[in-house]
Scaffold this motif. Structure first.
Motif, mmCIF file in Angstrom:
data_model
loop_
_atom_site.group_PDB
_atom_site.id
_atom_site.type_symbol
_atom_site.label_atom_id
_atom_site.label_comp_id
_atom_site.label_asym_id
_atom_site.label_seq_id
_atom_site.Cartn_x
_atom_site.Cartn_y
_atom_site.Cartn_z
ATOM 1 N N LEU A 85 0.851 -1.194 0.000
ATOM 2 C CA LEU A 85 0.000 0.000 0.000
ATOM 3 C C LEU A 85 0.885 1.241 0.000
ATOM 4 C CD1 LEU A 85 -3.147 -0.861 2.087
ATOM 5 C CD2 LEU A 85 -2.364 -1.713 -0.093
ATOM 6 N N VAL A 89 -3.189 8.064 0.771
ATOM 7 C CA VAL A 89 -4.639 8.201 0.980
ATOM 8 C C VAL A 89 -4.891 9.412 1.878
ATOM 9 C CG1 VAL A 89 -6.702 6.998 1.795
ATOM 10 C CG2 VAL A 89 -4.772 5.671 0.912
ATOM 11 N N ASP A 91 -6.144 11.481 4.777
ATOM 12 C CA ASP A 91 -6.532 11.060 6.130
ATOM 13 C C ASP A 91 -7.873 11.652 6.537
ATOM 14 O OD1 ASP A 91 -4.247 9.495 6.620
ATOM 15 O OD2 ASP A 91 -3.077 11.306 7.034
ATOM 16 N N ILE A 119 -7.162 2.067 5.014
ATOM 17 C CA ILE A 119 -7.176 0.831 4.217
ATOM 18 C C ILE A 119 -6.123 -0.154 4.742
ATOM 19 C CG2 ILE A 119 -7.008 -0.129 1.890
ATOM 20 C CD1 ILE A 119 -7.566 2.818 0.889
ATOM 21 N N GLY A 135 3.249 -1.553 4.052
ATOM 22 C CA GLY A 135 2.700 -0.205 3.900
ATOM 23 C C GLY A 135 3.826 0.784 3.757
ATOM 24 N N PHE A 136 3.540 1.905 3.160
ATOM 25 C CA PHE A 136 4.523 2.980 3.071
ATOM 26 C C PHE A 136 4.270 3.977 4.196
ATOM 27 C CE2 PHE A 136 7.476 3.297 -0.522
ATOM 28 C CZ PHE A 136 7.276 2.048 -1.044
ATOM 29 N N LYS A 150 3.444 2.912 13.245
ATOM 30 C CA LYS A 150 2.485 2.473 12.211
ATOM 31 C C LYS A 150 2.560 0.967 12.011
ATOM 32 C CE LYS A 150 2.878 6.591 9.691
ATOM 33 N NZ LYS A 150 3.251 7.322 8.493
ATOM 34 N N LYS A 154 -0.838 -0.916 12.701
ATOM 35 C CA LYS A 154 -1.575 -1.392 11.524
ATOM 36 C C LYS A 154 -1.277 -2.862 11.207
ATOM 37 C CE LYS A 154 -1.714 3.283 9.576
ATOM 38 N NZ LYS A 154 -2.011 4.063 8.379
HETATM 39 O O1 C5P Z 1 -0.803 6.692 8.874
HETATM 40 P P1 C5P Z 1 -0.295 7.021 7.511
HETATM 41 O O2 C5P Z 1 -1.331 7.619 6.613
HETATM 42 O O3 C5P Z 1 0.973 7.804 7.489
HETATM 43 O O4 C5P Z 1 0.102 5.582 6.937
HETATM 44 C C1 C5P Z 1 0.611 5.433 5.688
HETATM 45 C C2 C5P Z 1 0.280 4.062 5.168
HETATM 46 O O5 C5P Z 1 -1.089 3.763 5.405
HETATM 47 C C3 C5P Z 1 0.436 3.951 3.654
HETATM 48 O O6 C5P Z 1 0.768 2.616 3.345
HETATM 49 C C4 C5P Z 1 -0.937 4.307 3.140
HETATM 50 O O7 C5P Z 1 -1.156 3.752 1.858
HETATM 51 C C5 C5P Z 1 -1.817 3.670 4.194
HETATM 52 N N1 C5P Z 1 -3.109 4.342 4.395
HETATM 53 C C6 C5P Z 1 -4.258 3.710 3.966
HETATM 54 N N2 C5P Z 1 -5.484 4.298 4.193
HETATM 55 C C7 C5P Z 1 -5.572 5.488 4.802
HETATM 56 C C8 C5P Z 1 -4.405 6.155 5.234
HETATM 57 C C9 C5P Z 1 -3.182 5.547 5.005
HETATM 58 O O8 C5P Z 1 -4.173 2.617 3.416
HETATM 59 N N3 C5P Z 1 -6.769 6.028 4.984
#
Ligand code: C5P
Length: 213
Positions: A85, A89, A91, A119, A135-136, A150, A154
């Motif tokens: 991922l 995205v 927030d 996600i 995840g990134f 994270k 996560k």
């Molecule tokens: O918490 P943060 O947004 O920094 O985390 C980054 C990681 O979480 C990324 O891999 C991003 O694709 C994923 N992410 C996600 N859905 C969100 C927010 C972040 O999948 N609503």
């Protein structure tokens, strides 16, 4: 192997002509998709709005909002071996969508924001998850510390951290520098290089991890 990759920003509409978004170009995610294809893997690429051509051999699903990306990801989990991922995205999204353009002469609007669904966290929370989850993490401060948080919160198998404040790397750039963090507290640095060569290295590392599980 079959990869699911998210890439690019999301757009959260305020009214028919305005949205909230971010500076993600999608280049890192698209480079990962291309590197996976070049290594002979299958790719489902779920992409927010970007100015890039979809890799020809990927199954690409274009989405706009965080909600659409969430639904597209969950609809394409069958048979996935590795999920990366990479999308930036949003927030937060506006609590309400104004069906008509907000007029300047009505004064400065107060836009209430609500959180989007995470996600990555939703995949980490799946008890039946068989795929490897990476995840990134784009940060400007305390990169490793924030990224470690994270990783734990996560429930990922790896978090790939990048510093988006350093000049010449990260968002809107052709180059990046990555630190891969693992749940056993170990880490691996992939020094500054093109997004293409980092993506190639990353695909190798993720495939080795998946094979060892
Ligand atoms: O918490 P943060 O947004 O920094 O985390 C980054 C990681 O979480 C990324 O891999 C991003 O694709 C994923 N992410 C996600 N859905 C969100 C927010 C972040 O999948 N609503």
């Amino acid at each position: 192997m079959r990869f699911l990759i998210t890439a690019g920003p999301t757009r959260e509409p305020i009214d028919p002509v305005r949205f909230l978004s971010n500076r993600s170009s999608g280049r890192m995610g698209y480079a990962i998709a291309q590197a996976a294809l070049d290594a002979g893997h299958e790719v489902v690429l779920i992409s927010g709005p970007v100015a890039l051509n979809a890799p020809p051999r990927a199954q690409t699903i274009q989405v706009t909002t965080a909600d659409e990306m969430y639904d597209a990801v969950h609809a394409h989990l069958a048979g996935i071996d590795i999920a990366v991922l990479c999308a930036a995205v949003a927030d937060f999204k506006p609590a309400q969508f104004a069906a008509h353009k907000i007029k300047k002469h009505d004064g400065i609007p107060r836009i209430e924001l609500v959180p989007t669904r995470d996600i990555l966290a939703s995949l980490g929370a799946l008890s039946s998850r068989k795929f490897l989850l990476a995840g990134f993490s784009a940060e400007t401060d305390d990169i490793v510390e924030n990224s470690r948080k994270k990783l734990a919160k996560k429930h990922c198998d790896a978090v790939i951290a990048n510093d988006v404040s350093a000049p010449g790397v990260g968002f809107e750039s052709n180059e990046n520098a990555l630190t891969i963090l693992y749940p056993d507290q170990s880490s691996r640095i992939l020094p500054r290089s093109t997004k293409q060569s980092l993506a190639k290295e990353l695909i190798k590392i993720l495939c080795e991890m998946k094979q060892k599980r």
